[in-house]
Design a protein around this motif. Structure first.
Motif, mmCIF file in Angstrom:
data_model
loop_
_atom_site.group_PDB
_atom_site.id
_atom_site.type_symbol
_atom_site.label_atom_id
_atom_site.label_comp_id
_atom_site.label_asym_id
_atom_site.label_seq_id
_atom_site.Cartn_x
_atom_site.Cartn_y
_atom_site.Cartn_z
ATOM 1 N N ASP A 185 -0.830 -1.882 3.924
ATOM 2 C CA ASP A 185 0.018 -1.039 4.771
ATOM 3 C C ASP A 185 0.815 -0.034 3.948
ATOM 4 O O ASP A 185 1.033 1.104 4.367
ATOM 5 C CB ASP A 185 0.995 -1.915 5.562
ATOM 6 N N THR B 242 -0.462 3.291 5.885
ATOM 7 C CA THR B 242 0.151 3.595 7.174
ATOM 8 C C THR B 242 1.671 3.639 7.089
ATOM 9 O O THR B 242 2.277 2.762 6.464
ATOM 10 C CB THR B 242 -0.251 2.551 8.236
ATOM 11 N N ASP C 236 3.743 3.121 9.525
ATOM 12 C CA ASP C 236 4.329 2.051 10.341
ATOM 13 C C ASP C 236 4.448 0.749 9.551
ATOM 14 O O ASP C 236 5.428 0.029 9.668
ATOM 15 C CB ASP C 236 3.493 1.812 11.599
ATOM 16 N N PRO D 130 3.402 -2.455 9.574
ATOM 17 C CA PRO D 130 3.966 -3.631 10.255
ATOM 18 C C PRO D 130 3.968 -4.899 9.408
ATOM 19 O O PRO D 130 4.941 -5.662 9.429
ATOM 20 C CB PRO D 130 3.066 -3.789 11.485
ATOM 21 N N ARG E 206 6.672 -4.654 6.685
ATOM 22 C CA ARG E 206 8.003 -4.866 7.253
ATOM 23 C C ARG E 206 8.235 -6.347 7.545
ATOM 24 O O ARG E 206 9.339 -6.874 7.334
ATOM 25 C CB ARG E 206 8.173 -4.024 8.517
ATOM 26 N N ARG F 1 11.439 1.809 11.796
ATOM 27 C CA ARG F 1 10.381 2.112 12.762
ATOM 28 C C ARG F 1 10.126 0.907 13.650
ATOM 29 O O ARG F 1 10.333 -0.225 13.243
ATOM 30 C CB ARG F 1 9.072 2.494 12.049
ATOM 31 N N ARG F 2 9.638 1.165 14.829
ATOM 32 C CA ARG F 2 9.270 0.078 15.727
ATOM 33 C C ARG F 2 7.866 -0.412 15.400
ATOM 34 O O ARG F 2 6.952 0.388 15.229
ATOM 35 C CB ARG F 2 9.316 0.536 17.185
ATOM 36 N N VAL F 3 7.726 -1.715 15.335
ATOM 37 C CA VAL F 3 6.408 -2.322 15.139
ATOM 38 C C VAL F 3 6.284 -3.475 16.122
ATOM 39 O O VAL F 3 7.244 -3.858 16.799
ATOM 40 C CB VAL F 3 6.227 -2.830 13.686
ATOM 41 N N HIS G 8 5.277 -9.351 14.243
ATOM 42 C CA HIS G 8 5.372 -9.220 12.792
ATOM 43 C C HIS G 8 6.784 -9.523 12.308
ATOM 44 O O HIS G 8 6.972 -10.207 11.284
ATOM 45 C CB HIS G 8 4.963 -7.810 12.356
#
Length: 379
Positions: A44, A48, A50, A52, A55, A204-206, A210
């Protein structure tokens, strides 16, 4: 009148084994449900925004650190005698082993914990990789590679006492550099590590699973220390507190299975067995359990090489993505921070190499197709 059951009614060894099994069951179930994967976290990071899985892993590390430091701050836990805080920092082993482990987990598709979770669902590639990892780890820990490992780690080690430090604790470094009390140094270091991590995690929203999975797995680290260092503490047979890690316990589990009548189960073995059971239960309940094999000799060789790199690297670096990245970091160990940094560096290098190789193959395939079209048009 019958008395109610209490943990105090159990002997320390029983508490130790039941605690390890329960924590393993929880880890396996949560990791399977949430797709917790440190190799995926590294992927990740390079692929990306994001991120996820990254995080989720960072949240696990932050929760583990906060929980463990809370136990220390309350005077309930002493991590000074754990394997993460000796005065001798095996710098060469930590860095080289971490790099090897990072490359290995990319080759096999997951770190040791992830392979355990996948194998429990019927992934035979992961099962074979685990066996190779365990053999390589035990060979490095107690076998033919033990003496060369010890010599290398000793030759490339740094004695922190020469710098006026008692051990590898970042708290001690901060107290010495900033001239503050140990309590103040602890608070400052925890804030410096946790606040940026949490800011990144929630930027960020994931998918909630996760973050929920990461937070729950993070709680298992102080839970492990609570079991081994508090609930199961035995004044007649004192042992240093420990928590969750995979490489060493996995090797010990293999030996335990081979020499059952002459071996003794411990917290680490119980925890490894618990992971398999917890992950298998979730895989069955979700209908995800199925046998998956290798695809060709080249694929098989990749998994075998990856297993060897993780086994040797995990012992050299004194832990893996879980042992150093979560448990070790929660003790504020300098060596643990270096180890997890090296693991991620090795994984990123391997992932970048794979991306470059894939792009090169695509380019060559495109050139071959253009040449074939040109030849056809001329004929």
């Amino acid at each position: 009148m019958k008395k109610g059951f209490a943990v105090a009614d159990l002997d320390p060894r029983t508490i130790l084994l039941l605690g390890g099994l329960a924590i393993g069951l929880a880890f396996g179930a949560i990791a399977r449900w949430s797709a917790f994967c440190v190799r995926g976290a590294a992927e990740d990071l390079v692929s990306t925004p994001d991120a996820p899985r990254l995080r989720g892993y960072l949240l696990a590390a932050a929760v583990a650190l906060l929980g463990t430091q809370a136990l220390i701050g309350a005077g309930l836990l002493d991590v000074g005698k754990t394997l993460y805080l000796p005065a001798l920092l095996p710098l060469g082993g930590v860095v080289l082993g971490g790099l090897a482990f990072g490359v290995g987990m990319v080759l096999t598709g997951g770190c040791g914990a992830r392979l355990l979770v996948l194998a429990a669902g019927g992934n035979l590639r992961s099962l074979v990789s685990l066996m190779v990892l365990a053999i390589a780890a035990y060979t490095t820990l107690r076998g033919l590679l033990a003496l060369p490992r010890q010599a290398f780690s000793g030759a490339t080690g740094v004695d922190l006492k020469a710098f006026g430090l008692a051990d590898q604790s970042l708290t001690g470094v901060a107290a010495k550099v900033w001239g503050v009390t140990s309590t103040s140094a602890q608070a400052l270091v925890v804030a410096a590590l946790v606040l940026p991590a949490l800011a990144y995690v929630f930027r960020r929203r994931v998918a909630p699973r996760h973050l929920i999975g990461g937070a729950l797995i993070g709680l298992l680290v102080p839970a492990g220390f609570a079991v081994t260092g508090i609930l199961a503490a035995d004044e007649f047979n004192p042992l240093p507190p420990e928590s969750i890690t995979v490489t060493g316990p996995l090797a010990q589990t293999l030996v335990y299975g081979l020499t059952y009548t002459g071996a003794t189960m411990d917290f680490g073995i119980a925890w490894v067995l618990g992971i398999s059971v917890g992950a298998a239960l979730v895989a069955v309940l979700r209908g995800e359990a199925k046998l998956q094999g290798f695809e060709g000799a080249g694929n098989t060789a990749r998994y075998l090489v990856g297993g060897v790199l993780m086994g040797v690297g995990g012992v050299l670096s004194i832990g893996c993505t879980i042992g150093q990245g979560l448990t070790g970091v929660s003790t504020l160990s300098i060596g643990s921070l270096l180890a997890i940094t090296a693991i991620f560096a090795g994984a990123i290098l391997a992932l970048k190499r794979r991306q470059i190789a894939a792009a090169l193959r695509q380019r060559l395939a495109g050139q071959a197709a253009d040449a074939a079209i040109g030849a056809a048009s001329r004929s």
